[in-house]
Motif scaffolding. Structure first.
Motif: not given
Length: 545
Positions: A285-309
């Motif tokens: 959770q200390s991650l500062q730089y994240l690149d998930l380009e073309a991760a086609n499984f991602l949705t708004d619901e997924c990003m809502c959960e991931l943003s907590k980390f």
């Protein structure tokens, strides 16, 4: 005040100048001889091209603190040039010999005998790079900490059985070469193996076992690298803080320990899922730089959960993630308080209605939202409301944005320095009626802008440093002259494919605007060698776009 400036020690002026962007040194150097001397000492990087070769002895004397030299745009005798650099008395720490037909072995031998403090070597896109070259590199520069051997450009034919035929050309880098390298470069901290198609998990085994200080790995499009090799790196490299992977099948393995990981790139990787990335981000959770380009499984619901980390995140790339829309963008700006740069190229931003209760995030400074076909004026206005301190905005190829939306953004975001609106077919002109005092780079490639639009740019954007007018078929020499007259700091201008611009304007620009350093001329401009050198003596390089 003048007397106070005179008695201020050089050390204080150097600290002040270090806060200034390098492209402004030219202006500072004109103030007085003392400022010229001080700015010369602060220049530490030099890009050498074919046209600057004749100036090198003077440049080496002028900039005695050069630490980085880049030869990626030089196409002459690299061995001879490296020998010249070796005799310069410089104390180089970083060298780039990228984009060469072959590794300049003779020149590197001379350089290695003189410059013992070289820590970074870039040999990317180098033709015929092979195992024996890696051994030579390790022998000549035993203190290397960073090495880039990515994307070697081997040419080979095919035998009758369809396999590569190496009989007439060099063999590509193999696990044996990586083993030899890892045995000799124990202090290696960063390595880029991308595009070395014939190395396997064994290479990662050797590096993770022998180079215990490794903290940065780049492994893009290495077809024989598997999740097992990646797992080795994750388990063994206790100092790993940056991992960049692309084009590799990657079912995530549960990690038992947390690494000091602050940079993670998983662009165009296959097979990993939301559960896998969620488990990984939860532990880092200390991650500062994240690149998930073309991760086609991602949705708004997924990003809502991931943003907590992702509360420590400063950079995020969600480009080509078709399932993310406005909701993801807004949740991220709320849940990631340190977010500085967002890249969402080719997503579904603008495809859904906005949520209510928008909250401003003053830390977001850079947005690349290009190629979002659903992005419209309403969406971009709300984006500007959320991110009032933008310094960079790119909405190129967003066909539903019009002049109205762009002007609202510019009014709201007064700190914008870079604006990219290339190929935005909905923008017919720019009728700006307010000053853009911060704007330094404007890219309007492919717009229907005309001479009146250029006149407006000249009047309202007088701090402009770079202007890209490529494919602007409606502009003529009249409009170009107007904007060049008004923009007294202009350093670069591109007129590529501007068919209605008379070629005579190039000479006029060089002699009328001393600040110009680079011009991409309009079609039909074919200068003689003597004329090109004349322009260069005036400080301006004429080049292809």
């Amino acid at each position: 005040m003048g007397e106070q400036c005179e008695v201020l020690p050089d050390e204080c002026w150097e600290l002040i100048f270090k806060l200034v962007e390098h492209h402004r040194f030219a202006s500072l150097s004109l103030v007085c001889k003392r400022f010229l001397s001080l700015t010369n000492r602060l220049v530490v990087r030099l890009l050498i091209s074919d046209s600057t070769l004749v100036l090198l002895p003077q440049l080496f004397r002028r900039f005695p603190r050069l630490r980085t030299i880049d030869l990626s745009e030089f196409h002459g005798d690299v061995d001879a040039l490296l020998s010249l650099i070796a005799k310069s008395g410089l104390d180089l720490q970083s060298l780039c010999v990228s984009n060469q037909k072959s590794l300049p072995i003779d020149g590197l031998r001379v350089l290695g005998s003189k410059m013992k403090n070289l820590r970074c070597l870039n040999c990317s896109k180098n033709g015929t790079l092979q195992d024996r070259d890696l051994g030579l590199i390790a022998q000549l520069f035993p203190h290397l900490e960073e090495l880039d051997i990515s994307y070697p450009e081997h040419g080979y034919g095919y035998s009758s059985n369809g396999l590569p035929d190496w009989s007439s050309s060099s063999r590509p880098i193999s696990d044996a070469g990586i083993y030899s390298l890892s045995e000799k470069l124990k202090g290696l901290r960063k390595i880029n193996l991308s595009g070395n198609y014939f190395i396997t998990d064994k290479s990662l085994d050797y590096l993770s076992m022998n180079c215990v200080l490794l903290s940065e790995f780049f492994i893009h499009y290495c077809g024989f690298i598997t999740q097992n090799g990646i797992a080795l790196v994750l388990r063994r490299c206790a100092n790993l803080n940056s991992l960049s992977i692309s084009g590799i099948g990657l079912p995530f393995v549960n990690l038992k320990a947390c690494l000091p990981l602050n940079k993670l790139i998983l662009a165009h990787c296959r097979n990993f899922t939301f559960n896998g990335i969620s488990a990984l981000l939860c532990k880092h959770q200390s991650l500062q730089y994240l690149d998930l380009e073309a991760a086609n499984f991602l949705t708004d619901e997924c990003m809502c959960e991931l943003s907590k980390f992702l509360r420590s995140l400063t950079y995020l790339n969600l480009s080509m993630c078709n399932g993310v829309t406005n909701s993801s963008f807004f949740n991220l700006t709320i849940n990631c308080p340190f977010l500085n740069e967002v890249k969402m190229v080719g997503t579904s931003l603008g495809a859904k209605d906005f949520t209510t209760g928008l909250v401003a995030n003053s830390r977001v400074k850079s947005l690349n939202l290009a190629q979002n076909s659903s992005l419209c004026n309403d969406t971009i206005k709300r984006v500007a409301f959320i991110c009032p301190n933008l310094s960079l905005l790119d909405v190129s190829n967003c066909v539903n944005i019009t002049e109205e939306g762009v002007l609202k953004v510019l009014q709201r975001c007064s700190q914008i320095r870079y604006l990219g609106i290339n190929h935005c077919s909905g923008i017919k002109t720019l009728s700006i009626d307010f000053e853009l005092s911060k704007l330094e780079e404007l890219c309007v490639r492919g717009l229907n802008i005309d001479d009146n639009g250029l006149a407006t740019i000249g009047n309202r954007c007088q701090r402009l440093l770079q202007l890209d007018l490529a494919e602007c078929f409606n502009v003529t020499a009249k409009g170009v002259k107007e904007v060049v007259r008004k923009c007294g700091l202009l350093r670069e201008i591109s007129l590529k494919w501007c068919n209605n611009v008379n070629v005579d304007v190039v000479a006029w620009m060089v002699f009328s605007r001393p600040s110009l350093r680079r011009i991409v001329p309009p079609p039909g401009f074919i200068p003689t060698e003597s004329r090109r050198n004349l322009f260069l003596r005036h400080g301006c390089l004429i080049c292809e776009g």
